[in-house]
Design an enzyme around this catalytic site. Structure first.
Site, PDB file in Angstrom:
ATOM      1  N   ASP A  95      -6.260  -2.816   7.986  1.00 37.00           N
ATOM      2  CA  ASP A  95      -5.126  -3.735   8.123  1.00 37.00           C
ATOM      3  C   ASP A  95      -4.095  -3.212   9.116  1.00 37.00           C
ATOM      4  OD1 ASP A  95      -4.153  -1.691   6.556  1.00 37.00           O
ATOM      5  OD2 ASP A  95      -3.410  -2.975   4.938  1.00 37.00           O
ATOM      6  N   SER A  96      -4.320  -1.997   9.634  1.00 35.91           N
ATOM      7  CA  SER A  96      -3.512  -1.486  10.748  1.00 35.91           C
ATOM      8  C   SER A  96      -3.589  -2.405  11.956  1.00 35.91           C
ATOM      9  CB  SER A  96      -3.981  -0.085  11.130  1.00 35.91           C
ATOM     10  OG  SER A  96      -5.394  -0.047  11.299  1.00 35.91           O
ATOM     11  N   ASP A 134     -10.564  -3.696   4.989  1.00 36.20           N
ATOM     12  CA  ASP A 134      -9.387  -3.553   4.139  1.00 36.20           C
ATOM     13  C   ASP A 134      -9.036  -4.866   3.449  1.00 36.20           C
ATOM     14  OD1 ASP A 134      -8.642  -0.919   4.277  1.00 36.20           O
ATOM     15  OD2 ASP A 134      -7.147  -1.195   5.854  1.00 36.20           O
ATOM     16  N   LYS A 164     -12.149  -1.971   1.145  1.00 32.65           N
ATOM     17  CA  LYS A 164     -11.265  -0.858   0.815  1.00 32.65           C
ATOM     18  C   LYS A 164      -9.966  -1.414   0.252  1.00 32.65           C
ATOM     19  CE  LYS A 164      -9.057   1.688   3.994  1.00 32.65           C
ATOM     20  NZ  LYS A 164      -7.619   1.607   3.569  1.00 32.65           N
ATOM     21  N   GLU A 166      -6.025  -0.097  -1.615  1.00 33.59           N
ATOM     22  CA  GLU A 166      -5.096   1.005  -1.827  1.00 33.59           C
ATOM     23  C   GLU A 166      -4.695   1.108  -3.287  1.00 33.59           C
ATOM     24  OE1 GLU A 166      -1.742   0.692   0.796  1.00 33.59           O
ATOM     25  OE2 GLU A 166      -2.983   0.545   2.605  1.00 33.59           O
ATOM     26  N   GLU A 232      -4.770   9.940   2.492  1.00 31.04           N
ATOM     27  CA  GLU A 232      -3.870   9.829   3.639  1.00 31.04           C
ATOM     28  C   GLU A 232      -2.596  10.638   3.423  1.00 31.04           C
ATOM     29  OE1 GLU A 232      -1.690   6.610   6.632  1.00 31.04           O
ATOM     30  OE2 GLU A 232      -3.116   5.912   5.114  1.00 31.04           O
TER      31      GLU A 232
END
Length: 324
Positions: A95-96, A134, A164, A166, A232
């Site tokens: 999502d960056s 993501d 993925k 978080e 991270e």
């Protein structure tokens, strides 16, 4: 319940087909993924309706624990995916992309539609590397059921074999819900950028009294069924202890060399994204500077009419070819 952020422009046929796949899954409760009924319990059957069976799948990544380090880079477009594919084990559609491609101030504005569009592009460009996508902010946190609907949509509409998300211990129930239903999950703990407002910035996570919590997060996502976990901005010593404690691979980004693999944002390591440079980024090229120089040279030649030259144009009359 409707998809989160579902566009009214999506074709009715696609929507109805995906809904039918979900109904079939819910009706038989067999662990079949909403891919058109393929069973994801065996790697030989992990295949979507719109992508061929891939050579690298989540069980293969998990089996790499403690062996040759995993190579992971982000990719957002088909041309970049084709460059990443021969060299990487995993191509992460992060999502960056909201920040490096779309100019957003953070990842919070990234939508399901954006992740699907870029996910489709990357899947088209990869034949070797496994694609992981993501889950964007707001697409999975509400409940395990919401997470399943959106993860199923990402996989069904892109052909990617894994997602993925978080979060640590507080997301363990969601990870377990997904993995029991045929959705392979890569977890992400430590600094979780989608929680930047709660964390108070992009800080190192896991120093001093935070260390035990991060360790418990790692153990929780493993117990929930994640096949790998991203660490991270976790202190290197703690990252090493987590790596030693887990049976699944750790993939570090700003977490030291002891992890089972490493990931970087492709635009960071190539020098294409220059708004800021995290400490953990090593620049392997300065393509942004090279592109700037090339664009400046093009602009100068256009303004002086040096480009296009005769060899870049077409004559009014084709030259007459002589006899052979």
């Amino acid at each position: 319940m409707a998809w989160r952020q579902e566009s009214p422009r999506r074709g009715a046929r696609s929507t109805l087909a995906l809904a039918a796949m979900q109904r079939n899954f819910l009706a038989n409760g067999s662990g079949l993924c909403p891919y058109v009924g393929q069973n994801l319990h065996g790697p030989e059957q992990m295949m979507s309706a719109n992508s061929p069976l891939r050579s690298v799948l989540p069980p293969d990544i998990r089996a790499r624990k403690g062996s040759e380090p995993l190579v992971v880079l982000t990719a957002y477009t088909t041309p970049m995916a084709r460059l990443v594919d021969p060299h990487c084990d995993v191509a992460l559609v992060g999502d960056s992309l909201g920040m490096v491609l779309h100019g957003l101030p953070s990842t919070l504005g990234v939508t399901m539609e954006m992740m699907i569009l870029h996910g489709q592009a990357v899947v088209r460009g990869c034949s070797k590397a496994m694609v992981v996508i993501d889950m964007p902010f707001g697409s999975y946190e509400e409940s395990p059921a919401q997470a399943y609907r959106n993860a199923a949509r990402l996989m069904a509409e892109t052909g990617a074999p894994a997602v993925k998300l978080e979060g640590g211990a507080h997301m363990a129930d969601t990870i377990a819900f997904l993995t029991r239903r045929g959705v392979p999950v890569m977890a992400h703990i430590g600094l979780t950028p989608q929680a930047v407002n709660t964390l108070g910035g992009y800080k190192v996570v896991g120093r001093e009294d935070e260390a035990e919590r991060v360790m418990q997060d790692a153990l929780a996502v493993q117990a929930a069924g994640a096949f790998a976990v991203v660490l991270e901005k976790v202190p290197m010593g703690l990252a090493g202890r987590i790596t030693a404690a887990l049976d699944i691979p750790t993939i570090g980004i700003g977490a030291g060399a002891a992890c089972d693999g490493q990931v970087l944002v492709i635009d960071d390591m190539l020098g294409l994204f220059t708004d800021f440079r995290p400490k953990f980024v090593k620049r392997y090229a300065e393509l942004g500077k090279a592109a700037d120089a090339a664009i400046a040279a093009y602009a100068a030649e256009v303004r002086t009419r040096a480009f296009p030259a005769e060899e870049h144009a077409f004559p009014d009359v084709l030259p007459v070819k002589g006899p052979k």
